[in-house]
Design an enzyme around this catalytic site. Structure first.
Site, PDB file in Angstrom:
ATOM      1  N   ARG A   1      45.786  42.524  38.628  1.00 23.33           N
ATOM      2  CA  ARG A   1      46.862  43.423  38.178  1.00 23.33           C
ATOM      3  C   ARG A   1      47.979  43.667  39.192  1.00 23.33           C
ATOM      4  O   ARG A   1      49.135  43.787  38.771  1.00 23.33           O
ATOM      5  CB  ARG A   1      46.241  44.734  37.671  1.00 23.33           C
TER       6      ARG A   1
ATOM      7  N   THR B   1      32.989  44.911  42.413  1.00 21.86           N
ATOM      8  CA  THR B   1      33.817  45.793  43.250  1.00 21.86           C
ATOM      9  C   THR B   1      34.154  47.100  42.530  1.00 21.86           C
ATOM     10  O   THR B   1      34.720  48.005  43.125  1.00 21.86           O
ATOM     11  CB  THR B   1      35.104  45.073  43.681  1.00 21.86           C
TER      12      THR B   1
ATOM     13  N   LYS C   1      42.504  32.090  38.674  1.00 24.09           N
ATOM     14  CA  LYS C   1      41.160  32.459  38.206  1.00 24.09           C
ATOM     15  C   LYS C   1      41.197  32.657  36.696  1.00 24.09           C
ATOM     16  O   LYS C   1      42.020  33.413  36.181  1.00 24.09           O
ATOM     17  CB  LYS C   1      40.683  33.750  38.874  1.00 24.09           C
TER      18      LYS C   1
ATOM     19  N   ASP D   1      21.396  34.832  33.292  1.00 26.11           N
ATOM     20  CA  ASP D   1      20.437  34.679  32.190  1.00 26.11           C
ATOM     21  C   ASP D   1      19.185  34.033  32.781  1.00 26.11           C
ATOM     22  O   ASP D   1      19.087  33.894  34.008  1.00 26.11           O
ATOM     23  CB  ASP D   1      21.065  33.808  31.084  1.00 26.11           C
TER      24      ASP D   1
ATOM     25  N   ASP E   1      35.597  32.063  36.417  1.00 27.13           N
ATOM     26  CA  ASP E   1      34.822  33.276  36.737  1.00 27.13           C
ATOM     27  C   ASP E   1      34.095  33.785  35.489  1.00 27.13           C
ATOM     28  O   ASP E   1      34.526  34.737  34.859  1.00 27.13           O
ATOM     29  CB  ASP E   1      35.818  34.329  37.272  1.00 27.13           C
TER      30      ASP E   1
ATOM     31  N   LYS F   1      30.653  34.391  35.544  1.00 27.20           N
ATOM     32  CA  LYS F   1      29.545  35.260  36.006  1.00 27.20           C
ATOM     33  C   LYS F   1      28.273  35.088  35.186  1.00 27.20           C
ATOM     34  O   LYS F   1      27.787  36.041  34.586  1.00 27.20           O
ATOM     35  CB  LYS F   1      29.964  36.727  35.979  1.00 27.20           C
TER      36      LYS F   1
HETATM   37  O1  C5P Z   1      43.182  43.326  38.388  1.00 26.14           O
HETATM   38  P1  C5P Z   1      42.246  43.188  39.570  1.00 26.14           P
HETATM   39  O2  C5P Z   1      42.938  42.792  40.852  1.00 26.14           O
HETATM   40  O3  C5P Z   1      41.348  44.398  39.730  1.00 26.14           O
HETATM   41  O4  C5P Z   1      41.323  41.943  39.159  1.00 26.14           O
HETATM   42  C1  C5P Z   1      40.182  41.590  39.872  1.00 26.14           C
HETATM   43  C2  C5P Z   1      39.524  40.430  39.194  1.00 26.14           C
HETATM   44  O5  C5P Z   1      38.362  40.070  39.910  1.00 26.14           O
HETATM   45  C3  C5P Z   1      39.087  40.685  37.760  1.00 26.14           C
HETATM   46  O6  C5P Z   1      39.350  39.490  37.029  1.00 26.14           O
HETATM   47  C4  C5P Z   1      37.610  40.939  37.845  1.00 26.14           C
HETATM   48  O7  C5P Z   1      36.919  40.457  36.728  1.00 26.14           O
HETATM   49  C5  C5P Z   1      37.214  40.118  39.076  1.00 26.14           C
HETATM   50  N1  C5P Z   1      36.032  40.580  39.815  1.00 26.14           N
HETATM   51  C6  C5P Z   1      35.949  41.831  40.403  1.00 26.14           C
HETATM   52  N2  C5P Z   1      34.827  42.198  41.111  1.00 26.14           N
HETATM   53  C7  C5P Z   1      33.810  41.326  41.253  1.00 26.14           C
HETATM   54  C8  C5P Z   1      33.897  40.060  40.658  1.00 26.14           C
HETATM   55  C9  C5P Z   1      35.036  39.719  39.963  1.00 26.14           C
HETATM   56  O8  C5P Z   1      36.890  42.612  40.301  1.00 26.14           O
HETATM   57  N3  C5P Z   1      32.767  41.654  42.004  1.00 26.14           N
END
Ligand code: C5P
Length: 241
Positions: free
Chosen positions: A216, A124, A35, A67, A62, A64
């Site tokens: 992460r 999330t 991603k 607009d 990603d 997002k």
């Molecule tokens: O590090 P982590 O596992 O929290 O990363 C989650 C990834 O998913 C991040 O790149 C974040 O931008 C993306 N994301 C998210 N929640 C959403 C959409 C995308 O955490 N609803």
């Protein structure tokens, strides 16, 4: 692109750090689905997308988009030439915007290579409390997610981004073939950080997620490869090597 997979969020500030990270996987016979989010795309641009593609990875871009419909349509038309597997918009932009995004995406894509278009329902990192008291959305989180998912499905999109907690209700409302792409994944013994609505990869599999997005817990792990293998094992019930 597989029907179910672990998508690794490459949230890095530079091409150098990204390739150093991706080199951790050079000895496994599976190229991780990657991603590319705002940080990396804003830092390195389209060249980065093309290079990761050239290396044989599937890509979820990603960005997002959110607009007015015309702006999103034109932006999607530009992104459609990048040959990614998946890209996204915010469902909060509304049905007209989502339809425009789809039109833009279809305008330029190579034959048979139209990326999946999915919509973010609620981030999330948004809690139920924040949904009501800060965003002033009165219905519950599940009701809000279902309503946004139905709007996305009605606009012709392929699926949504939601928490793994909500994958089951989205499938119930929009069909099993409607994709659920779920960030907010943490190992049982790991740190949650800024994510609020989380599940483990095993729970995400049992809950019906189609793709989990993991950042992460893999990128910051002492051994990213071991963490990725653990995700594949828990989510897909597969051995990597
Ligand atoms: O590090 P982590 O596992 O929290 O990363 C989650 C990834 O998913 C991040 O790149 C974040 O931008 C993306 N994301 C998210 N929640 C959403 C959409 C995308 O955490 N609803």
């Amino acid at each position: 692109m597989l029907n179910k997979d672990v998508i690794v969020a490459c949230d890095f500030p530079s091409a150098e750090e990204t390739f150093k990270f991706l080199d951790c996987f050079k000895d496994v016979n599976r190229k991780p689905f990657v991603k590319i989010g705002m940080e990396l795309y804003y830092a390195e641009g389209a060249a980065m997308v093309r290079e990761i593609r050239r290396r044989g990875h599937s890509i979820f871009l990603d960005l997002k988009l959110h607009d007015i419909p015309n702006t999103v349509k034109r932006a999607m038309s530009v992104l459609s030439s990048l040959d990614v597997d998946m890209c996204n918009v915010h469902a909060a932009g509304g049905s007209e915007m989502m339809k425009a995004a789809l039109e833009g995406l279809r305008s330029n894509a190579a034959e048979g290579r139209q990326p999946k278009l999915i919509a973010v329902t609620q981030l999330t990192s948004t809690s139920e409390e924040m949904l009501h008291n800060e965003l002033l959305i009165a219905p519950s989180m599940p009701e809000t997610i279902i309503s946004y998912a139905k709007n996305a499905a009605g606009s012709g999109l392929d699926g949504v981004v939601c928490s793994p907690l909500e994958a089951g209700i989205v499938h119930d409302a929009c069909g099993q073939g409607f994709l659920t792409v779920t960030p907010g994944v943490r190992f049982a013994d790991g740190e949650v950080g800024d994510q609020k609505r989380v599940m483990t990869p095993t729970q995400a599999r049992l809950g019906g997620s189609d793709y989990i997005v993991v950042g992460r817990p893999i990128t910051k792990a002492e051994s990213p490869l071991a963490a990725y293998e653990r995700c594949i094992g828990e989510f897909l019930n597969e051995e990597l090597r």
